[in-house]
Design a protein around this motif. Structure first.
Motif, PDB file in Angstrom:
ATOM      1  N   ASN A 129       0.972  -1.153   0.152  1.00  9.18           N
ATOM      2  CA  ASN A 129       0.029  -0.005   0.134  1.00  9.18           C
ATOM      3  C   ASN A 129       0.931   1.206  -0.117  1.00  9.18           C
ATOM      4  OD1 ASN A 129      -2.563   1.351   0.007  1.00  9.18           O
ATOM      5  ND2 ASN A 129      -3.397  -0.318   1.309  1.00  9.18           N
ATOM      6  N   HIS A 145      -1.090  -8.164   3.125  1.00  5.91           N
ATOM      7  CA  HIS A 145      -1.450  -6.832   2.922  1.00  5.91           C
ATOM      8  C   HIS A 145      -0.379  -5.925   3.924  1.00  5.91           C
ATOM      9  CE1 HIS A 145      -4.514  -3.316   3.384  1.00  5.91           C
ATOM     10  NE2 HIS A 145      -3.372  -2.751   2.919  1.00  5.91           N
ATOM     11  N   SER A 147       0.248  -2.215   4.613  1.00  8.05           N
ATOM     12  CA  SER A 147      -0.704  -0.817   4.728  1.00  8.05           C
ATOM     13  C   SER A 147       0.200   0.194   4.735  1.00  8.05           C
ATOM     14  CB  SER A 147      -1.432  -1.021   6.216  1.00  8.05           C
ATOM     15  OG  SER A 147      -2.070  -2.042   6.404  1.00  8.05           O
ATOM     16  N   PRO A 148      -0.429   1.326   4.414  1.00  4.77           N
ATOM     17  CA  PRO A 148      -0.010   2.566   4.050  1.00  4.77           C
ATOM     18  C   PRO A 148       1.253   2.792   5.097  1.00  4.77           C
ATOM     19  CG  PRO A 148      -2.161   3.031   3.626  1.00  4.77           C
ATOM     20  CD  PRO A 148      -2.020   1.626   4.314  1.00  4.77           C
ATOM     21  N   TRP A 163      -1.554  -9.330   7.821  1.00  4.14           N
ATOM     22  CA  TRP A 163      -1.707  -8.020   7.633  1.00  4.14           C
ATOM     23  C   TRP A 163      -1.104  -7.238   8.452  1.00  4.14           C
ATOM     24  CZ3 TRP A 163      -6.662  -5.576   9.898  1.00  4.14           C
ATOM     25  CH2 TRP A 163      -6.884  -4.074   9.356  1.00  4.14           C
ATOM     26  N   ILE A 166      -1.554  -0.094   9.409  1.00  7.14           N
ATOM     27  CA  ILE A 166      -0.873   0.967   9.039  1.00  7.14           C
ATOM     28  C   ILE A 166       0.446   1.741   9.874  1.00  7.14           C
ATOM     29  CG2 ILE A 166      -2.650   2.525  10.165  1.00  7.14           C
ATOM     30  CD1 ILE A 166      -2.698   4.263   7.441  1.00  7.14           C
ATOM     31  N   ILE A 181      -2.020 -10.526  12.456  1.00  8.41           N
ATOM     32  CA  ILE A 181      -2.261  -9.200  12.395  1.00  8.41           C
ATOM     33  C   ILE A 181      -1.745  -8.392  13.186  1.00  8.41           C
ATOM     34  CG2 ILE A 181      -4.179  -7.305  12.668  1.00  8.41           C
ATOM     35  CD1 ILE A 181      -6.384  -9.559  11.981  1.00  8.41           C
ATOM     36  N   GLY A 183      -0.759  -4.846  14.489  1.00  4.20           N
ATOM     37  CA  GLY A 183      -1.871  -3.627  14.370  1.00  4.20           C
ATOM     38  C   GLY A 183      -1.249  -2.146  13.970  1.00  4.20           C
ATOM     39  N   ALA A 184      -1.903  -1.410  13.812  1.00  2.18           N
ATOM     40  CA  ALA A 184      -1.436   0.098  13.470  1.00  2.18           C
ATOM     41  C   ALA A 184      -0.591   0.525  14.450  1.00  2.18           C
ATOM     42  CB  ALA A 184      -2.447   1.193  13.336  1.00  2.18           C
ATOM     43  N   VAL A 199       0.075  -5.894  18.857  1.00  2.49           N
ATOM     44  CA  VAL A 199       0.045  -4.424  18.984  1.00  2.49           C
ATOM     45  C   VAL A 199       1.183  -4.033  19.868  1.00  2.49           C
ATOM     46  CG1 VAL A 199      -2.442  -4.318  18.292  1.00  2.49           C
ATOM     47  CG2 VAL A 199      -1.594  -4.308  20.687  1.00  2.49           C
ATOM     48  N   GLY A 200       1.579  -2.492  19.709  1.00  3.03           N
ATOM     49  CA  GLY A 200       2.360  -1.881  20.570  1.00  3.03           C
ATOM     50  C   GLY A 200       3.999  -1.855  19.993  1.00  3.03           C
ATOM     51  N   LEU A 206      -2.241  -9.598  21.473  1.00  4.37           N
ATOM     52  CA  LEU A 206      -3.243  -8.676  21.900  1.00  4.37           C
ATOM     53  C   LEU A 206      -4.498  -9.825  22.177  1.00  4.37           C
ATOM     54  CD1 LEU A 206      -4.798  -6.180  22.709  1.00  4.37           C
ATOM     55  CD2 LEU A 206      -5.610  -5.950  20.260  1.00  4.37           C
ATOM     56  N   PHE A 207      -4.601 -10.792  21.014  1.00  5.91           N
ATOM     57  CA  PHE A 207      -5.371 -11.988  21.074  1.00  5.91           C
ATOM     58  C   PHE A 207      -4.948 -12.882  19.959  1.00  5.91           C
ATOM     59  CE2 PHE A 207      -8.717  -8.369  21.129  1.00  5.91           C
ATOM     60  CZ  PHE A 207      -8.576  -7.867  19.695  1.00  5.91           C
TER      61      PHE A 207
HETATM   62  C1  LIG Z   1      -5.036  -4.175  16.039  1.00  3.49           C
HETATM   63  C2  LIG Z   1      -6.504  -3.954  15.381  1.00  3.49           C
HETATM   64  C3  LIG Z   1      -6.749  -4.975  14.312  1.00  3.49           C
HETATM   65  C4  LIG Z   1      -7.568  -4.347  16.530  1.00  3.49           C
HETATM   66  O1  LIG Z   1      -8.789  -4.126  16.052  1.00  3.49           O
HETATM   67  P1  LIG Z   1     -10.278  -4.854  17.053  1.00  3.49           P
HETATM   68  O2  LIG Z   1      -9.937  -6.242  16.989  1.00  3.49           O
HETATM   69  O3  LIG Z   1     -11.244  -4.398  16.547  1.00  3.49           O
HETATM   70  O4  LIG Z   1      -9.738  -4.317  18.532  1.00  3.49           O
HETATM   71  P2  LIG Z   1     -10.121  -3.124  19.460  1.00  3.49           P
HETATM   72  O5  LIG Z   1     -10.212  -1.907  18.517  1.00  3.49           O
HETATM   73  O6  LIG Z   1     -11.381  -3.492  20.092  1.00  3.49           O
HETATM   74  O7  LIG Z   1      -9.164  -2.935  20.470  1.00  3.49           O
HETATM   75  C5  LIG Z   1      -8.793  -3.832  21.385  1.00  3.49           C
HETATM   76  C6  LIG Z   1      -7.851  -3.317  22.448  1.00  3.49           C
HETATM   77  O8  LIG Z   1      -6.451  -3.260  21.944  1.00  3.49           O
HETATM   78  C7  LIG Z   1      -5.920  -1.731  21.866  1.00  3.49           C
HETATM   79  N1  LIG Z   1      -5.234  -1.607  20.583  1.00  3.49           N
HETATM   80  C8  LIG Z   1      -6.219  -1.620  19.236  1.00  3.49           C
HETATM   81  N2  LIG Z   1      -5.326  -1.325  18.039  1.00  3.49           N
HETATM   82  C9  LIG Z   1      -4.220  -1.284  18.775  1.00  3.49           C
HETATM   83  C10 LIG Z   1      -2.866  -0.566  18.237  1.00  3.49           C
HETATM   84  N3  LIG Z   1      -2.814  -0.628  16.869  1.00  3.49           N
HETATM   85  N4  LIG Z   1      -1.804  -0.253  18.944  1.00  3.49           N
HETATM   86  C11 LIG Z   1      -2.261  -0.514  20.414  1.00  3.49           C
HETATM   87  N5  LIG Z   1      -3.272  -0.846  20.924  1.00  3.49           N
HETATM   88  C12 LIG Z   1      -4.324  -1.096  20.204  1.00  3.49           C
HETATM   89  C13 LIG Z   1      -7.312  -0.940  22.022  1.00  3.49           C
HETATM   90  O9  LIG Z   1      -7.007   0.428  22.533  1.00  3.49           O
HETATM   91  C14 LIG Z   1      -8.199  -1.824  22.950  1.00  3.49           C
HETATM   92  O10 LIG Z   1      -7.694  -1.679  24.331  1.00  3.49           O
HETATM   93  P3  LIG Z   1      -8.516  -1.696  25.705  1.00  3.49           P
HETATM   94  O11 LIG Z   1      -8.932  -3.234  25.675  1.00  3.49           O
HETATM   95  O12 LIG Z   1      -7.652  -1.531  26.709  1.00  3.49           O
HETATM   96  O13 LIG Z   1      -9.649  -0.576  25.247  1.00  3.49           O
HETATM   97  C15 LIG Z   1      -6.750  -2.582  14.941  1.00  3.49           C
HETATM   98  O14 LIG Z   1      -7.020  -1.552  16.082  1.00  3.49           O
HETATM   99  C16 LIG Z   1      -6.026  -1.991  14.077  1.00  3.49           C
HETATM  100  O15 LIG Z   1      -4.428  -1.446  14.404  1.00  3.49           O
HETATM  101  N6  LIG Z   1      -6.007  -2.182  12.754  1.00  3.49           N
HETATM  102  C17 LIG Z   1      -5.030  -1.852  11.581  1.00  3.49           C
HETATM  103  C18 LIG Z   1      -5.601  -0.468  10.771  1.00  3.49           C
HETATM  104  C19 LIG Z   1      -5.152  -0.189   9.482  1.00  3.49           C
HETATM  105  O16 LIG Z   1      -4.120  -0.671   9.401  1.00  3.49           O
HETATM  106  N7  LIG Z   1      -5.823   0.291   8.601  1.00  3.49           N
HETATM  107  C20 LIG Z   1      -5.289   0.557   7.298  1.00  3.49           C
HETATM  108  C21 LIG Z   1      -6.075  -0.325   6.269  1.00  3.49           C
HETATM  109  S1  LIG Z   1      -5.393   0.232   4.663  1.00  3.49           S
END
Ligand SMILES: CC(C)(COP(=O)(O)OP(=O)(O)OC[C@H]1O[C@@H](n2cnc3c(N)ncnc32)[C@H](O)[C@@H]1OP(=O)(O)O)[C@@H](O)C(=O)NCCC(=O)NCCS
Length: 207
Positions: A129, A145, A147-148, A163, A166, A181, A183-184, A199-200, A206-207
């Motif tokens: 991306n 994937h 991401s950007p 994946w 971003i 996955i 995370g961002a 994540v982080g 995370l799960f």
């Molecule tokens: C990681 C990810 C997939 C989790 O999504 P989800 O399963 O819907 O999880 P939630 O949003 O319910 O978050 C669950 C917990 O993780 C934390 N969390 C979610 N994403 C996080 C990230 N990237 N970094 C740190 N913490 C994150 C949330 O704050 C939440 O914490 P809490 O339970 O203390 O409130 C999503 O947040 C993410 O980062 N997706 C990437 C998006 C992306 O790249 N988009 C571009 C597409 S081109």
């Protein structure tokens, strides 16, 4: 006239259409989507049928690309279309820099500003991306994937269906297994050997 068919009337599909036309390799873009006939247009492009219609018209398109964000569905659809006689193609935005010493397999799209440095191998149906960097000697399996804004340092490997979210970064020589996955904004500094969401900084499960 070179006609490109895009399966998936999505935002991602629009970006692919734009890249394809900017590359000057395609004269006309038409969309297909399984929500047809409910969806008839994507911006100024026509949606002219569903997956079955596309297969019936396969010989009228010099290239077909699947624009579905879900990694497993994209890969699955691409393989089905390929087996059904569609000519799967790759799309590279003209502002992307792809080393001629790297390999990109069919159906992969490389978006604006992305850099793929030498001796990397990008599998089929991947998304590289906008503004992401794939350094030298990386190996990405199918349906990945990136991401950007992601940064993959040298010799990183990413397993099928994974994946990278971003803005995430992956340290050199790291290996990420299938169906992960990231995370961002995560920073991956250790191998990921188990499927899940990470994540982080440093990235942890995370799960
Ligand atoms: C990681 C990810 C997939 C989790 O999504 P989800 O399963 O819907 O999880 P939630 O949003 O319910 O978050 C669950 C917990 O993780 C934390 N969390 C979610 N994403 C996080 C990230 N990237 N970094 C740190 N913490 C994150 C949330 O704050 C939440 O914490 P809490 O339970 O203390 O409130 C999503 O947040 C993410 O980062 N997706 C990437 C998006 C992306 O790249 N988009 C571009 C597409 S081109």
């Amino acid at each position: 006239m070179r006609r490109l068919a895009i399966l998936g009337a999505s935002g991602h599909g629009k970006v692919i259409a734009d890249a394809a036309l900017l590359s000057n390799e395609w004269d006309k873009v038409e969309f297909f989507d399984d929500a047809h006939p409910d969806i008839k247009f994507v911006e100024t492009w026509s949606v002219i049928g569903n997956t079955n219609d596309l297969i019936m018209q396969a010989n009228q398109f010099q290239g077909v690309v699947v624009a579905i964000g879900s990694n497993d569905i994209r890969l699955c659809k691409q393989r089905y279309l390929s087996q059904s006689g569609c000519q799967i193609t790759s799309i590279v935005h003209p502002s992307a820099i792809v080393s001629p010493r790297s390999t990109i397999h069919q159906g992969t799209v490389v978006m604006a500003g992305a850099v793929i440095n030498p001796f990397s191998v990008i599998g089929e149906a991947c998304i590289i991306n906008t503004n992401s960097v794939i350094e030298h000697d990386c190996i990405l399996s199918s349906g990945v994937h990136i991401s950007p804004g992601c940064l993959l340092a040298g010799s990183v490997s990413v397993g099928s269906g994974s994946w990278i979210g971003i803005g995430a970064s992956v340290k050199q020589l790291i290996s990420i297994c299938n169906n992960v996955i990231v995370g961002a904004g995560a920073i991956v500094v250790k191998n990921i050997k188990e499927q899940g969401t990470y994540v982080g900084n440093p990235a942890r499960k995370l799960f």
